[in-house]
Design a protein around this motif. Structure first.
Motif, mmCIF file in Angstrom:
data_model
loop_
_atom_site.group_PDB
_atom_site.id
_atom_site.type_symbol
_atom_site.label_atom_id
_atom_site.label_comp_id
_atom_site.label_asym_id
_atom_site.label_seq_id
_atom_site.Cartn_x
_atom_site.Cartn_y
_atom_site.Cartn_z
ATOM 1 N N ARG A 69 0.839 -1.203 0.000
ATOM 2 C CA ARG A 69 0.000 0.000 0.000
ATOM 3 C C ARG A 69 0.870 1.247 0.000
ATOM 4 N NH1 ARG A 69 -4.894 2.495 1.882
ATOM 5 N NH2 ARG A 69 -5.914 0.576 2.470
ATOM 6 N N HIS A 70 1.879 1.284 0.848
ATOM 7 C CA HIS A 70 2.771 2.447 0.906
ATOM 8 C C HIS A 70 3.421 2.705 -0.453
ATOM 9 C CE1 HIS A 70 5.797 5.294 2.231
ATOM 10 N NE2 HIS A 70 6.675 4.560 1.573
ATOM 11 N N PHE A 71 3.954 1.659 -1.074
ATOM 12 C CA PHE A 71 4.632 1.832 -2.361
ATOM 13 C C PHE A 71 3.678 2.374 -3.423
ATOM 14 C CE2 PHE A 71 5.786 0.319 -6.591
ATOM 15 C CZ PHE A 71 7.035 0.921 -6.731
ATOM 16 N N SER A 127 12.735 5.593 -19.755
ATOM 17 C CA SER A 127 12.276 4.895 -18.557
ATOM 18 C C SER A 127 13.287 4.900 -17.428
ATOM 19 C CB SER A 127 12.003 3.420 -18.892
ATOM 20 O OG SER A 127 11.120 3.284 -19.969
ATOM 21 N N VAL A 128 12.744 4.767 -16.212
ATOM 22 C CA VAL A 128 13.524 4.393 -15.040
ATOM 23 C C VAL A 128 12.885 3.137 -14.467
ATOM 24 C CG1 VAL A 128 14.380 6.689 -14.453
ATOM 25 C CG2 VAL A 128 12.218 5.912 -13.475
ATOM 26 N N TYR A 129 13.695 2.352 -13.784
ATOM 27 C CA TYR A 129 13.230 1.106 -13.182
ATOM 28 C C TYR A 129 13.403 1.160 -11.676
ATOM 29 C CZ TYR A 129 13.424 -0.885 -17.895
ATOM 30 O OH TYR A 129 13.224 -1.143 -19.223
ATOM 31 N N VAL A 130 12.373 0.697 -10.958
ATOM 32 C CA VAL A 130 12.420 0.552 -9.511
ATOM 33 C C VAL A 130 11.867 -0.833 -9.181
ATOM 34 C CG1 VAL A 130 12.156 3.041 -9.091
ATOM 35 C CG2 VAL A 130 10.124 1.582 -9.139
ATOM 36 N N ARG A 131 11.970 -1.216 -7.929
ATOM 37 C CA ARG A 131 11.359 -2.466 -7.473
ATOM 38 C C ARG A 131 10.372 -2.149 -6.361
ATOM 39 N NH1 ARG A 131 13.128 -6.924 -9.922
ATOM 40 N NH2 ARG A 131 15.189 -6.813 -10.866
ATOM 41 N N ASP A 132 9.233 -2.826 -6.389
ATOM 42 C CA ASP A 132 8.262 -2.658 -5.311
ATOM 43 C C ASP A 132 8.692 -3.531 -4.124
ATOM 44 O OD1 ASP A 132 7.289 -5.264 -5.711
ATOM 45 O OD2 ASP A 132 5.317 -4.615 -6.408
ATOM 46 N N PRO A 133 7.956 -3.501 -3.018
ATOM 47 C CA PRO A 133 8.388 -4.274 -1.845
ATOM 48 C C PRO A 133 8.517 -5.783 -2.057
ATOM 49 C CG PRO A 133 6.789 -2.627 -1.191
ATOM 50 C CD PRO A 133 6.830 -2.622 -2.700
ATOM 51 N N ASP A 134 7.828 -6.327 -3.051
ATOM 52 C CA ASP A 134 7.945 -7.758 -3.356
ATOM 53 C C ASP A 134 8.968 -8.040 -4.444
ATOM 54 O OD1 ASP A 134 5.914 -9.103 -1.621
ATOM 55 O OD2 ASP A 134 4.635 -7.618 -2.596
ATOM 56 N N LEU A 135 9.683 -7.010 -4.863
ATOM 57 C CA LEU A 135 10.730 -7.073 -5.884
ATOM 58 C C LEU A 135 10.198 -7.229 -7.300
ATOM 59 C CD1 LEU A 135 13.462 -9.103 -3.949
ATOM 60 C CD2 LEU A 135 13.114 -6.614 -4.063
ATOM 61 N N ASN A 136 8.899 -6.934 -7.518
ATOM 62 C CA ASN A 136 8.410 -6.819 -8.887
ATOM 63 C C ASN A 136 9.184 -5.685 -9.546
ATOM 64 O OD1 ASN A 136 6.065 -8.690 -8.957
ATOM 65 N ND2 ASN A 136 5.345 -7.377 -7.307
ATOM 66 N N LEU A 137 9.508 -5.841 -10.817
ATOM 67 C CA LEU A 137 10.204 -4.794 -11.558
ATOM 68 C C LEU A 137 9.175 -3.807 -12.094
ATOM 69 C CD1 LEU A 137 12.952 -3.768 -12.544
ATOM 70 C CD2 LEU A 137 12.537 -5.058 -14.662
ATOM 71 N N ILE A 138 9.313 -2.544 -11.724
ATOM 72 C CA ILE A 138 8.374 -1.503 -12.109
ATOM 73 C C ILE A 138 9.104 -0.495 -12.984
ATOM 74 C CG2 ILE A 138 6.804 0.273 -11.292
ATOM 75 C CD1 ILE A 138 6.021 -2.607 -10.439
ATOM 76 N N GLU A 139 8.671 -0.374 -14.234
ATOM 77 C CA GLU A 139 9.245 0.578 -15.181
ATOM 78 C C GLU A 139 8.295 1.774 -15.259
ATOM 79 O OE1 GLU A 139 10.544 0.669 -19.919
ATOM 80 O OE2 GLU A 139 9.776 -1.184 -19.025
ATOM 81 N N ILE A 140 8.855 2.964 -15.063
ATOM 82 C CA ILE A 140 8.066 4.200 -15.173
ATOM 83 C C ILE A 140 8.634 4.967 -16.353
ATOM 84 C CG2 ILE A 140 7.236 6.264 -14.002
ATOM 85 C CD1 ILE A 140 8.092 4.837 -11.341
ATOM 86 N N SER A 141 7.769 5.321 -17.301
ATOM 87 C CA SER A 141 8.234 5.844 -18.589
ATOM 88 C C SER A 141 7.512 7.100 -19.023
ATOM 89 C CB SER A 141 8.010 4.772 -19.676
ATOM 90 O OG SER A 141 8.587 3.548 -19.296
ATOM 91 N N GLU A 142 8.191 7.817 -19.924
ATOM 92 C CA GLU A 142 7.540 8.905 -20.629
ATOM 93 C C GLU A 142 7.647 8.593 -22.119
ATOM 94 O OE1 GLU A 142 9.535 12.663 -19.997
ATOM 95 O OE2 GLU A 142 11.422 11.919 -20.772
ATOM 96 N N LEU A 143 6.635 9.010 -22.883
ATOM 97 C CA LEU A 143 6.642 8.811 -24.321
ATOM 98 C C LEU A 143 7.601 9.804 -24.967
ATOM 99 C CD1 LEU A 143 2.785 8.502 -24.876
ATOM 100 C CD2 LEU A 143 4.448 6.636 -24.709
ATOM 101 N N LEU A 144 8.345 9.342 -25.959
ATOM 102 C CA LEU A 144 9.259 10.212 -26.703
ATOM 103 C C LEU A 144 8.667 10.527 -28.071
ATOM 104 C CD1 LEU A 144 12.694 8.528 -25.906
ATOM 105 C CD2 LEU A 144 11.700 10.585 -24.858
ATOM 106 N N ASN A 145 8.981 11.701 -28.578
ATOM 107 C CA ASN A 145 8.503 12.094 -29.905
ATOM 108 C C ASN A 145 9.370 11.509 -30.993
ATOM 109 O OD1 ASN A 145 6.441 13.608 -28.825
ATOM 110 N ND2 ASN A 145 7.766 15.376 -28.552
#
Length: 128
Positions: free
Chosen positions: A21-23, A110-128
């Motif tokens: 929940r926190h993440f 993109s940047v990559y982080v891990r959630d508390p269960d170590l799922n790989l989470i990619e956060i991205s922005e669209l490029l032109n």
């Protein structure tokens, strides 16, 4: 016309629902939602992540629901540099990036982080 239009929700299995929940609410800034018989979900845009706790999953469920098995990519609502500043502010480590990748419809950054269960989470922005 294709059979499938878009993803409505996905189900994530976790070990520690409070850490999860926190993440997803504080780090990812999704809106928490309670539904059904007290189930927890995290809403973003027109989609949501429903939560299962390992050992207390709802039926039907995945054949082998395990924490840490997901690799998810989210498109940010703000520029990626703002995401990076936010991650630094909340002291959530970036494991890789920013890097350019190929998204579903176009190039992404993109940047990559891990959630508390170590799922790989990619956060991205669209490029032109």
């Amino acid at each position: 016309m294709p059979l499938i239009d878009h993803l409505d929700h996905l189900v994530l299995t976790c070990v520690d629902p409070e850490a999860t929940r926190h993440f997803y609410t504080q780090v990812m800034q999704m809106e928490p939602e309670t539904f059904g018989a007290g189930r927890l979900a995290f809403r973003f845009g027109n989609q949501k992540i429903n939560l299962h706790v390992r050992g207390s999953e709802f039926e039907p469920k995945a054949h082998i629901p395990v924490p840490g098995a997901l690799d998810l990519c989210f498109i940010a609502a703000v520029p990626l540099d703002d995401v990076i500043r936010h991650l630094n502010k909340v002291e959530w480590p970036i494991v890789e990036g920013p890097v350019e990748r190929t998204g579903a419809t176009q190039k992404i950054r993109s940047v990559y982080v891990r959630d508390p269960d170590l799922n790989l989470i990619e956060i991205s922005e669209l490029l032109n």
